[in-house]
Design an enzyme around this catalytic site. Structure first.
Site, PDB file in Angstrom:
ATOM      1  N   ARG A 104       0.678  -1.150   0.041  1.00  0.00           N
ATOM      2  CA  ARG A 104       0.041  -0.011   0.052  1.00  0.00           C
ATOM      3  C   ARG A 104       0.906   1.249  -0.087  1.00  0.00           C
ATOM      4  O   ARG A 104       1.895   1.265   0.674  1.00  0.00           O
ATOM      5  CB  ARG A 104      -0.962   0.002   1.120  1.00  0.00           C
ATOM      6  CG  ARG A 104      -0.324   0.184   2.396  1.00  0.00           C
ATOM      7  CD  ARG A 104      -1.503   0.125   3.471  1.00  0.00           C
ATOM      8  NE  ARG A 104      -0.844   0.372   4.803  1.00  0.00           N
ATOM      9  CZ  ARG A 104      -1.570   1.000   5.934  1.00  0.00           C
ATOM     10  NH1 ARG A 104      -2.541   0.774   5.913  1.00  0.00           N
ATOM     11  NH2 ARG A 104      -0.605   1.482   7.010  1.00  0.00           N
ATOM     12  N   THR A 108      -1.109   7.694  -0.097  1.00  0.00           N
ATOM     13  CA  THR A 108      -2.468   7.318  -0.298  1.00  0.00           C
ATOM     14  C   THR A 108      -3.096   6.324   0.291  1.00  0.00           C
ATOM     15  O   THR A 108      -4.644   6.102   0.612  1.00  0.00           O
ATOM     16  CB  THR A 108      -2.701   7.260  -1.816  1.00  0.00           C
ATOM     17  OG1 THR A 108      -2.074   6.183  -2.062  1.00  0.00           O
ATOM     18  CG2 THR A 108      -1.917   8.505  -2.543  1.00  0.00           C
ATOM     19  N   ASP A 200       4.377  -2.340  11.820  1.00  0.00           N
ATOM     20  CA  ASP A 200       4.329  -2.635  10.666  1.00  0.00           C
ATOM     21  C   ASP A 200       4.901  -4.304  10.464  1.00  0.00           C
ATOM     22  O   ASP A 200       6.066  -4.522  10.766  1.00  0.00           O
ATOM     23  CB  ASP A 200       5.609  -2.093   9.809  1.00  0.00           C
ATOM     24  CG  ASP A 200       5.327  -2.403   8.355  1.00  0.00           C
ATOM     25  OD1 ASP A 200       5.032  -1.302   7.564  1.00  0.00           O
ATOM     26  OD2 ASP A 200       5.554  -3.505   7.719  1.00  0.00           O
ATOM     27  N   ASP A 203       7.836  -5.285   8.262  1.00  0.00           N
ATOM     28  CA  ASP A 203       9.166  -4.958   8.915  1.00  0.00           C
ATOM     29  C   ASP A 203       9.396  -5.781  10.085  1.00  0.00           C
ATOM     30  O   ASP A 203      10.697  -6.423  10.410  1.00  0.00           O
ATOM     31  CB  ASP A 203       9.299  -3.367   9.288  1.00  0.00           C
ATOM     32  CG  ASP A 203       9.105  -2.508   8.042  1.00  0.00           C
ATOM     33  OD1 ASP A 203       9.570  -2.890   6.952  1.00  0.00           O
ATOM     34  OD2 ASP A 203       8.754  -1.369   8.043  1.00  0.00           O
TER      35      ASP A 203
HETATM   36  C1  PRP Z   1       0.583  -4.356   5.257  1.00  0.00           C
HETATM   37  C2  PRP Z   1      -0.095  -5.599   5.555  1.00  0.00           C
HETATM   38  C3  PRP Z   1      -1.084  -5.533   4.669  1.00  0.00           C
HETATM   39  C4  PRP Z   1      -1.555  -3.950   4.554  1.00  0.00           C
HETATM   40  C5  PRP Z   1      -2.663  -3.738   5.397  1.00  0.00           C
HETATM   41  O1  PRP Z   1       1.341  -4.618   4.045  1.00  0.00           O
HETATM   42  O2  PRP Z   1       0.615  -6.677   5.350  1.00  0.00           O
HETATM   43  O3  PRP Z   1      -1.210  -6.061   3.267  1.00  0.00           O
HETATM   44  O4  PRP Z   1      -0.409  -3.510   4.934  1.00  0.00           O
HETATM   45  O5  PRP Z   1      -3.175  -2.466   5.086  1.00  0.00           O
HETATM   46  P1  PRP Z   1      -4.502  -1.910   4.435  1.00  0.00           P
HETATM   47  O6  PRP Z   1      -5.659  -2.805   5.058  1.00  0.00           O
HETATM   48  O7  PRP Z   1      -4.822  -0.481   4.819  1.00  0.00           O
HETATM   49  O8  PRP Z   1      -4.466  -2.169   2.914  1.00  0.00           O
HETATM   50  P2  PRP Z   1       2.233  -3.436   3.345  1.00  0.00           P
HETATM   51  O9  PRP Z   1       1.754  -2.675   2.494  1.00  0.00           O
HETATM   52  O10 PRP Z   1       3.146  -2.596   4.487  1.00  0.00           O
HETATM   53  O11 PRP Z   1       3.379  -4.467   2.556  1.00  0.00           O
HETATM   54  P3  PRP Z   1       4.551  -5.120   2.922  1.00  0.00           P
HETATM   55  O12 PRP Z   1       3.925  -6.636   3.554  1.00  0.00           O
HETATM   56  O13 PRP Z   1       5.167  -5.661   1.814  1.00  0.00           O
HETATM   57  O14 PRP Z   1       5.305  -4.458   3.983  1.00  0.00           O
HETATM   58  N1  URA Z   2       0.133  -2.533   7.930  1.00  0.00           N
HETATM   59  C1  URA Z   2       0.741  -2.819   8.965  1.00  0.00           C
HETATM   60  O1  URA Z   2       1.816  -3.441   8.886  1.00  0.00           O
HETATM   61  N2  URA Z   2       0.543  -2.420  10.001  1.00  0.00           N
HETATM   62  C2  URA Z   2      -0.709  -1.665  10.439  1.00  0.00           C
HETATM   63  O2  URA Z   2      -0.862  -1.396  11.591  1.00  0.00           O
HETATM   64  C3  URA Z   2      -1.667  -1.203   9.309  1.00  0.00           C
HETATM   65  C4  URA Z   2      -0.997  -1.773   8.151  1.00  0.00           C
END
Ligand code: PRP
Ligand code: URA
Length: 209
Positions: A104, A108, A200, A203
């Site tokens: 995401r 945005t 996160d 991370d």
């Molecule tokens: C995180 C999480 C979800 C998303 C949730 O991924 O693992 O996929 O955010 O957020 P949303 O409900 O607002 O869409 P991220 O986009 O941080 O990607 P990553 O797993 O590659 O770190």
């Molecule tokens: N994605 C994450 O990894 N943590 C949050 O709290 C929201 C979105």
């Protein structure tokens, strides 16, 4: 709440608390997510259909229950979904796997897809979509739309933490798709993070911050 199952098993809640703690190491976080995923899988597969198979035990013949239909599909939303996927495959080693690369945009909060690979015959399989976090629900909803385009019909969504706002948006965007979560937290902050949450997930799982 209709369509939402909060898995309040004491072991899940205990492990989730350890995961939330910012002092928990990357290795600890990864291991705990794997352990919780076993318990979440137990709940999301509770209503799978069984059929009967004739077998012979060392003592006698019997008719015994066995899972009906084609192999399950676990659909992991990258990256953090893989933290749940590993444990789920421990429990259901013959499952098929779909990988859906979505991140995401931090400003945005819109989802961006960068990868999709799934088994071809999704239409007659149970598809369990996994991602630890349901925040705005944009990522989960985009992943599910893609799976629907590819024919998936019987879809369930499993996460670890959900925001109330995310649950509401998910239920409007994806009516009829059951959600399984270990907890529904208080709110989403201005940056789209679940509060109190765990930070996160990607991370913390991969040590990238
Ligand atoms: C995180 C999480 C979800 C998303 C949730 O991924 O693992 O996929 O955010 O957020 P949303 O409900 O607002 O869409 P991220 O986009 O941080 O990607 P990553 O797993 O590659 O770190
Ligand atoms: N994605 C994450 O990894 N943590 C949050 O709290 C929201 C979105």
């Amino acid at each position: 709440m209709e369509g939402v199952t909060v898995v309040d098993h004491p072991l899940v809640q205990h492990k989730l608390t350890l995961m939330r703690d910012k002092e928990t190491s990357t290795a600890g976080f990864r291991q705990l997510l794997r352990e919780i995923s076993l318990l979440l899988t137990y709940e999301v597969t509770r209503d799978l259909k069984l059929t009967a198979r004739r077998i012979e035990t060392p003592l006698e013949a019997m008719t015994a229950p066995i899972l009906e239909g084609k192999k399950l599909v676990f659909a992991s939303i990258l990256r953090a979904g893989n933290g749940l996927l590993e444990g789920m495959l421990d429990l259901v080693p013959s499952a098929r796997v779909a990988h859906i690369g979505i991140y995401r945009d931090p400003q945005t909060l819109e989802p961006h897809e960068y990868f999709f690979k799934a088994p071809h015959d999704l239409s007659d399989r149970v598809v369990i979509v996994v991602d630890p976090m349901l925040a705005t629900a944009n990522s989960a909803s985009a992943a599910i739309e893609k799976l629907k385009e590819r024919g998936a019909k019987d879809i369930r969504f499993v996460c670890l933490l959900a925001a109330p706002e995310g649950i509401e948006r998910f239920r409007k965007a994806q009516p009829g798709i059951p959600v399984f979560t270990a907890a529904i937290d208080d709110y989403l902050n201005d940056h789209g993070y679940i509060v109190p949450g765990l930070g996160d997930a990607g991370d913390r799982l991969y040590g990238t911050k």
